[in-house]
Design an enzyme around this catalytic site. Structure first.
Site, PDB file in Angstrom:
ATOM      1  CG  ASP A  11      -1.992  -1.031   1.189  1.00  0.00           C
ATOM      2  OD1 ASP A  11      -2.326  -1.482   0.077  1.00  0.00           O
ATOM      3  OD2 ASP A  11      -2.518  -1.394   2.256  1.00  0.00           O
ATOM      4  CG  ASP A 130     -11.376  -1.813  -0.602  1.00  0.00           C
ATOM      5  OD1 ASP A 130     -10.612  -2.795  -0.619  1.00  0.00           O
ATOM      6  OD2 ASP A 130     -11.030  -0.676  -0.967  1.00  0.00           O
TER       7      ASP A 130
END
Length: 259
Positions: A11, A130
């Site tokens: 990330d 997500d």
């Protein structure tokens, strides 16, 4: 039987690798180019790179970082974050990625999936999801809701319904991230993973919650995932990729040996 894939996830925010818990309280943990090289040399099957604030900040992905990572590793490389158009996809692929992951943009404009699959092939298009558990509701019969913009915006879309639609539109793979499990190191969301894996015919990558090799074993067997994303457990040197693969091999899970 195809080998199960072990995939470190980077990330990236402001050009640096970061890690948080449940999408919050992120801390800087290193240079993504150096980390990608380290994981490649350690035996990773793929690398995933997410520019985690590009969609929320409505900006383009950091192509220079993508290019530098691609020049460093020689395994499949998937890139997501801020990809909103076919031109964005093309730029990422030309920078050296093998796959592009679309998440927020795909929810807002689903035809980007079909357009990308037509232009570059389904094998290049990963549907990033997500997901948050919200309980069963009339419009969320599975109890799992799609959330976009880095966990900020609830969409009122059922996760299973969206996974099936993404597959129909041409996605070649799903990367399924549980917001509830993200960064906790307490295990993947097995119920969510098995729900999606049982109902789609494309590969599913489980994401969120890996803390021990046993967690990977559970999600790859009981959750029926084709691959597992890992982050904290290797970022903080708790385990190596060889540790994980040795454990899975001992449990008779087929993995690509890197030792």
């Amino acid at each position: 039987m195809l080998s199960k894939r072990i995939i470190p996830c980077l990330d990236v925010r402001e050009g640096r690798t970061t890690k948080g818990i449940k999408f919050q309280n992120n801390v800087d943990i290193g240079d993504p180019v150096e980390m990608a090289r380290f994981y490649y040399e350690a035996g990773a099957d793929e690398i995933v790179f997410y520019d985690i604030t590009a969609s929320h900040e409505k900006r383009d992905i950091m192509i220079d970082v993508v290019r530098r990572v691609a020049e460093t590793i020689f395994i499949p490389f998937s890139v997501g974050g801020g990809i909103r158009t076919i031109d964005d996809m093309r730029a990422v692929l030309l920078a050296g990625a093998e796959k592009v992951s679309v998440n927020s943009a795909a929810v807002k404009t689903p035809e980007i999936i079909s357009s990308g699959a037509k232009a570059f092939g389904s094998q290049c298009i990963v549907l990033g999801m997500d997901v948050k558990y919200v309980g069963e509701k009339e419009n969320i019969p599975s109890g799992y809701e799609i959330v976009i913009n880095g966990g900020r915006t609830y969409m009122g879309i059922d996760a299973l319904e969206w996974a099936l639609k993404g597959q129909e539109l041409g996605a070649g793979e799903i990367c399924l991230n549980s917001i509830d499990a993200d960064g906790t190191c307490e295990g993947y969301e097995i119920n969510l993973t098995s729900l999606i894996s049982d109902n789609v015919s494309i590969p599913v990558i489980a994401s969120g919650g890996a803390g021990t090799p046993e967690h990977l074993y559970q999600v790859l067997t009981n959750g029926f995932a084709d691959a597992a994303l890992i982050a904290s457990m290797v970022h903080y040197d708790n385990y190596t990729i060889s540790d994980i693969k040795n454990y899975l091999d001992d449990k008779n899970v087929k993995v690509r040996k890197s030792w």
